[in-house]
Design a protein around this motif. Structure first.
Motif, PDB file in Angstrom:
ATOM      1  N   GLU A 222      40.259  22.922  38.350  1.00  0.00           N
ATOM      2  CA  GLU A 222      38.863  22.703  38.725  1.00  0.00           C
ATOM      3  C   GLU A 222      38.659  22.982  40.211  1.00  0.00           C
ATOM      4  O   GLU A 222      37.632  23.531  40.613  1.00  0.00           O
ATOM      5  CB  GLU A 222      38.445  21.274  38.386  1.00  0.00           C
ATOM      6  CG  GLU A 222      38.393  20.980  36.881  1.00  0.00           C
ATOM      7  CD  GLU A 222      37.481  21.940  36.150  1.00  0.00           C
ATOM      8  OE1 GLU A 222      36.348  22.167  36.635  1.00  0.00           O
ATOM      9  OE2 GLU A 222      37.910  22.469  35.100  1.00  0.00           O
ATOM     10  N   ARG A 223      39.637  22.603  41.032  1.00  0.00           N
ATOM     11  CA  ARG A 223      39.533  22.893  42.471  1.00  0.00           C
ATOM     12  C   ARG A 223      39.571  24.390  42.738  1.00  0.00           C
ATOM     13  O   ARG A 223      38.859  24.906  43.596  1.00  0.00           O
ATOM     14  CB  ARG A 223      40.662  22.189  43.233  1.00  0.00           C
ATOM     15  CG  ARG A 223      40.490  20.685  43.370  1.00  0.00           C
ATOM     16  CD  ARG A 223      41.441  20.118  44.418  1.00  0.00           C
ATOM     17  NE  ARG A 223      42.838  20.280  44.000  1.00  0.00           N
ATOM     18  CZ  ARG A 223      43.512  19.367  43.318  1.00  0.00           C
ATOM     19  NH1 ARG A 223      42.920  18.237  42.963  1.00  0.00           N
ATOM     20  NH2 ARG A 223      44.767  19.562  42.982  1.00  0.00           N
ATOM     21  N   LEU A 224      40.427  25.090  41.971  1.00  0.00           N
ATOM     22  CA  LEU A 224      40.522  26.544  42.153  1.00  0.00           C
ATOM     23  C   LEU A 224      39.191  27.222  41.851  1.00  0.00           C
ATOM     24  O   LEU A 224      38.809  28.190  42.519  1.00  0.00           O
ATOM     25  CB  LEU A 224      41.620  27.109  41.244  1.00  0.00           C
ATOM     26  CG  LEU A 224      43.068  26.824  41.645  1.00  0.00           C
ATOM     27  CD1 LEU A 224      44.027  27.292  40.552  1.00  0.00           C
ATOM     28  CD2 LEU A 224      43.405  27.517  42.958  1.00  0.00           C
ATOM     29  N   LYS A 225      38.489  26.719  40.854  1.00  0.00           N
ATOM     30  CA  LYS A 225      37.190  27.295  40.502  1.00  0.00           C
ATOM     31  C   LYS A 225      36.183  27.144  41.632  1.00  0.00           C
ATOM     32  O   LYS A 225      35.239  27.929  41.755  1.00  0.00           O
ATOM     33  CB  LYS A 225      36.654  26.626  39.236  1.00  0.00           C
ATOM     34  CG  LYS A 225      37.445  26.954  37.974  1.00  0.00           C
ATOM     35  CD  LYS A 225      36.876  26.214  36.777  1.00  0.00           C
ATOM     36  CE  LYS A 225      37.660  26.537  35.511  1.00  0.00           C
ATOM     37  NZ  LYS A 225      37.136  25.799  34.325  1.00  0.00           N
ATOM     38  N   LYS A 226      36.390  26.129  42.467  1.00  0.00           N
ATOM     39  CA  LYS A 226      35.498  25.904  43.604  1.00  0.00           C
ATOM     40  C   LYS A 226      36.001  26.575  44.874  1.00  0.00           C
ATOM     41  O   LYS A 226      35.419  26.409  45.948  1.00  0.00           O
ATOM     42  CB  LYS A 226      35.377  24.394  43.851  1.00  0.00           C
ATOM     43  CG  LYS A 226      34.798  23.619  42.679  1.00  0.00           C
ATOM     44  CD  LYS A 226      34.818  22.121  42.967  1.00  0.00           C
ATOM     45  CE  LYS A 226      34.332  21.321  41.772  1.00  0.00           C
ATOM     46  NZ  LYS A 226      34.390  19.850  42.021  1.00  0.00           N
ATOM     47  N   GLU A 228      38.936  25.923  46.239  1.00  0.00           N
ATOM     48  CA  GLU A 228      39.786  24.995  46.978  1.00  0.00           C
ATOM     49  C   GLU A 228      41.227  25.146  46.502  1.00  0.00           C
ATOM     50  O   GLU A 228      41.482  25.276  45.309  1.00  0.00           O
ATOM     51  CB  GLU A 228      39.313  23.551  46.763  1.00  0.00           C
ATOM     52  CG  GLU A 228      37.871  23.331  47.179  1.00  0.00           C
ATOM     53  CD  GLU A 228      37.361  21.963  46.760  1.00  0.00           C
ATOM     54  OE1 GLU A 228      38.142  21.202  46.140  1.00  0.00           O
ATOM     55  OE2 GLU A 228      36.188  21.653  47.035  1.00  0.00           O
ATOM     56  N   PHE A 229      42.170  25.122  47.428  1.00  0.00           N
ATOM     57  CA  PHE A 229      43.570  25.360  47.094  1.00  0.00           C
ATOM     58  C   PHE A 229      44.442  24.195  47.544  1.00  0.00           C
ATOM     59  O   PHE A 229      44.416  23.809  48.710  1.00  0.00           O
ATOM     60  CB  PHE A 229      44.070  26.659  47.742  1.00  0.00           C
ATOM     61  CG  PHE A 229      43.337  27.888  47.290  1.00  0.00           C
ATOM     62  CD1 PHE A 229      43.788  28.595  46.183  1.00  0.00           C
ATOM     63  CD2 PHE A 229      42.197  28.322  47.940  1.00  0.00           C
ATOM     64  CE1 PHE A 229      43.107  29.720  45.747  1.00  0.00           C
ATOM     65  CE2 PHE A 229      41.516  29.439  47.519  1.00  0.00           C
ATOM     66  CZ  PHE A 229      41.981  30.141  46.402  1.00  0.00           C
ATOM     67  N   ALA A 230      45.194  23.662  46.595  1.00  0.00           N
ATOM     68  CA  ALA A 230      46.142  22.593  46.916  1.00  0.00           C
ATOM     69  C   ALA A 230      47.355  23.209  47.610  1.00  0.00           C
ATOM     70  O   ALA A 230      47.779  24.320  47.283  1.00  0.00           O
ATOM     71  CB  ALA A 230      46.583  21.882  45.647  1.00  0.00           C
TER      72      ALA A 230
END
Length: 346
Positions: A222-226, A228-230
């Motif tokens: 979900e973060r990748l879709k926004k 955002e990268f962990a």
């Protein structure tokens, strides 16, 4: 014409069986997402594993692979590394970075003792023999069943499919029974390497947190879709595990853990309850203290582990990002739009 159709169907089935039987002895390749650790760059872990192997009278692995999957395993099959596009030959030990952040040094020793116990017992060589047979039989049934054929030609293949299906059933029943005993023996090797308590608490931890990794992966997607990268999924998992135990009651934890089996790429392990019973440990002996994340986790045995975890996370993010872009680029036609949408939701 009827006899001819039946004859052609039978001939096709025979050709398929001959083709599959020729591949039954071929060595299979196990594909994993991970990084092969260089012995010269990570001597502490290699020395530890080799010393443990010597202590147990087991063959040390030729390679150690660190990955993000939530399991430990050993294999004598060729290992294909997804990402670096590298194939490893010989014996390989796979170490889970996320789990190594949850295990104490003694628990880690027990887990590695268990895995090296498979080498000592010749289990990986056994797996090398049964895996191609199982794959070959399954392929034979699939090939016979999927090929177009109706009427007499299709009927002619039914006996071959029935016989192969029966062979698979008998094979799986016997292999599962043998595999179950192999796991119990390997657990004893873990006890020999560390202690009964360490082997038991490691089993409970791995069982408990196996489902948590899926939540971490899902949140990261979900973060990748926004955009955002962990940086370090392994570290995120460790923090999630701390919160998970803090908010769960010990009774609920026991209920969840005791009915689980530990994931493994080649076979099904016995339920954790059975493995704890074999270690003579009662459910009442499981305490919350056994499940806490240690202050000095086993991952610290590995030099520069944070950098390696971040490298694995970067590759994983790139892989999942590419997969998301591929799925987004698919233009379903009107007649399959509903089906495609339901598949995506699942």
């Amino acid at each position: 014409v009827l006899i001819g159709a039946i004859g052609l169907g039978a001939l096709f089935g025979a050709v398929q069986l001959i083709s599959i039987s020729a591949s039954l002895g071929r060595k299979l390749t196990t594909y994993v997402f991970g990084k092969r650790l260089d012995p010269s760059a990570t001597p502490r872990l290699y020395d530890f594993v080799r010393g443990l192997a010597k202590e147990l009278g087991a063959k040390p692995p030729d390679h150690i692979v660190l990955g993000l999957d939530l399991n430990f395993f050993v294999t004598s099959a060729d290992v294909g590394l997804v990402g670096p596009n590298e194939t490893l030959n010989g014996e390989t030990l796979f170490v889970s970075a996320p789990l190594a952040r949850l295990l104490s040094h003694e628990e880690f020793t027990a887990v590695l003792g268990h895995e090296l116990g498979h080498f000592r017992g010749g289990d990986t060589e056994y797996s090398l023999k049964f895996a191609p047979v199982y794959a070959g039989l399954s392929s034979a049934v699939g090939a016979l069943a999927s090929e177009e054929g109706s009427g007499s030609a299709g009927l002619a293949k039914i006996p071959a499919i029935a016989i192969l299906s029966y062979m698979i059933e008998v094979f799986v029943i016997n292999e599962s029974a043998i595999g179950r005993e192999r796991e119990f023996v390997a657990d004893q090797a873990g006890v020999e390497a560390a202690s009964r308590e360490a082997m038991a608490s490691a089993l409970v931890k791995v069982s408990l947190y196996s489902g948590l990794w899926a939540q971490v992966e899902s949140s990261n997607i979900e973060r990748l879709k926004k955009g955002e990268f962990a940086r370090n999924l392994s570290s995120i998992f460790q923090n999630a595990a701390k919160d998970d135990v803090d908010h769960e009651s010990i009774d609920k934890i026991k209920t969840e853990v005791l009915k689980k089996s530990i994931p493994h790429p080649t076979d099904t392990h016995p339920p954790t309850r059975d493995r704890l019973e074999a270690l003579n440990l009662l459910p009442s002996e499981i305490t919350k203290a056994m499940l806490l994340v240690p202050e000095r986790p086993a991952i610290e045995l590995l030099e520069n582990y944070t950098a390696i975890e971040e490298e694995l996370t970067t590759v994983w993010n790139s892989f999942m990002g590419a997969l998301e872009r591929m799925e987004a680029s698919v233009e379903p036609t009107d007649d399959v739009a509903e089906s495609f949408s339901m598949t995506a939701v699942r």
